[in-house]
Design a protein around this motif. Structure first.
Motif, short mmCIF file in Angstrom:
data_model
loop_
_atom_site.label_atom_id
_atom_site.label_comp_id
_atom_site.label_asym_id
_atom_site.label_seq_id
_atom_site.Cartn_x
_atom_site.Cartn_y
_atom_site.Cartn_z
N ASN A 1 -31.18 11.22 41.25
CA ASN A 1 -30.07 11.60 42.12
C ASN A 1 -29.77 13.10 42.08
O ASN A 1 -28.66 13.53 42.40
CB ASN A 1 -28.83 10.77 41.75
CG ASN A 1 -28.96 9.33 42.24
OD1 ASN A 1 -28.79 9.06 43.42
ND2 ASN A 1 -29.32 8.43 41.35
N LEU B 1 -21.70 9.58 39.70
CA LEU B 1 -22.90 8.73 39.66
C LEU B 1 -22.79 7.66 38.58
O LEU B 1 -23.11 6.48 38.81
CB LEU B 1 -24.15 9.59 39.41
CG LEU B 1 -24.56 10.50 40.58
CD1 LEU B 1 -25.54 11.58 40.09
CD2 LEU B 1 -25.21 9.67 41.69
N LYS C 1 -31.32 3.19 41.71
CA LYS C 1 -31.53 4.28 42.65
C LYS C 1 -30.55 4.12 43.79
O LYS C 1 -30.41 3.03 44.34
CB LYS C 1 -32.97 4.25 43.17
CG LYS C 1 -33.34 5.52 43.89
CD LYS C 1 -34.84 5.62 44.03
CE LYS C 1 -35.34 6.90 44.67
NZ LYS C 1 -34.44 7.72 45.41
N LYS C 2 -29.84 5.18 44.07
CA LYS C 2 -28.85 5.08 45.15
C LYS C 2 -29.49 5.42 46.48
O LYS C 2 -30.40 6.19 46.53
CB LYS C 2 -27.71 6.05 44.88
CG LYS C 2 -26.88 5.60 43.70
CD LYS C 2 -25.84 6.63 43.36
CE LYS C 2 -24.80 6.73 44.45
NZ LYS C 2 -23.69 5.85 44.40
#
Ligand code: ATP
Ligand code: TYD
Length: 242
Positions: A64, A161, A241-242
């Motif tokens: 990220n 995050l 995982k975004k």
């Protein structure tokens, strides 16, 4: 890669040189300490729980866009990292009032802090890690105003995050501590992010899921670390995982 001489041994980790320039090995030991080392124990496998969670979080942050020192795991308790010139600051981000700010300031435990509060302490156990401010950090020659701004920005991004990642597993990120270091002019996230350096509460039960279990004898630390490691690093829903 070969493990070389011991460079530094801290309260919970040992750092070794390697045969590759600019790369170090960080070994997460089974030591656990609290109250500036006043309480100490050795708990079998504790190091590997923290290493696994740290590695998972570093990879997640890296994906990220956060620059971290993490390279890869060598085995369950040793990771290869980029060698940094560490900045002796503990950058703490707080979303909920707990711990030292409740002891030292008129906050009630559990009060939500929105926007999050950043506190920066000097990393110096002999002085009990005193709280600094930006002017003191500059006057002590520890970082420039630009670097302080950068570290605070990265700390808030990490907070966003991490809070997202943990929230999906029913965990509230109360606060956490990070350390930064330089390689050339670039600032990287170093050290660890684990159950030793985050304060985590179960959203449903309010139970502590971090080193407070050890600090205040709230239960079986290893059992808690094992279950948090599984919740974070082996989540039931895909969140990495975004
Ligand atoms: P604390 O528990 O308060 O963090 P400590 O110094 O006893 O203090 P340890 O985690 O046992 O902490 O030791 C690890 C040491 O390695 C720390 O001094 C940390 O700043 C340093 N370190 C972490 N990452 C790196 C890196 N990438 N390069 C060089 N040194 C590092
Ligand atoms: P803080 O509330 O200041 O201290 P304490 O844990 O003694 O109540 O800690 C805030 C967060 O930072 C908490 O998640 C633990 C972490 N932390 C460290 O990992 N190392 C440290 O030396 C300190 C002071 C805090």
């Amino acid at each position: 890669m070969k493990q070389g001489n011991l460079l530094y041994t801290g309260k919970a980790k040992s750092v070794y040189r390697t045969d590759i320039k600019g790369k170090l090995i960080v070994e997460f030991r089974d030591d656990i300490t609290a109250f500036d080392g006043g309480k100490k124990d050795v708990l079998a496998n504790k190091g590997s729980y923290n290493a696994e969670v740290s590695a998972f979080i570093f990879e997640y942050l890296g994906k990220n866009g956060v620059k971290t020192h993490f390279v890869k795991m060598l085995d369950p308790r040793r990771m290869i990292v980029r060698e940094l010139s560490m900045i002796p600051l503990e950058v703490i981000v707080r979303n909920v009032a707990a711990g030292s700010i409740v002891r030292n300031l008129p906050f009630r435990e559990g009060t939500e802090l929105d926007p999050p509060v950043i506190v920066i302490d000097l990393k110096d156990d002999s002085r009990h890690d005193p709280m600094l401010n930006d002017d003191l950090i500059v006057a002590l020659g520890l970082a420039t105003p630009g670097e302080i701004k950068k570290m605070k920005g990265i700390a808030l991004e990490i907070n966003r995050l991490l809070a997202d990642l943990l929230s999906m597993q029913g965990i509230t990120l109360v606060d956490f501590k990070i350390e930064f270091g330089r390689q050339g002019k670039t600032i990287y996230l170093g050290d660890e992010i684990s159950m030793d350096s985050m304060r985590l509460w179960d959203r449903k039960t309010g139970e502590s899921l971090d080193k407070d279990v050890y600090r205040f004898d709230k239960g079986d630390v290893l059992k808690v670390y094992d279950s948090v490691m599984k919740r974070i690093a082996h989540p039931t829903t895909k969140t990495a995982k975004k």
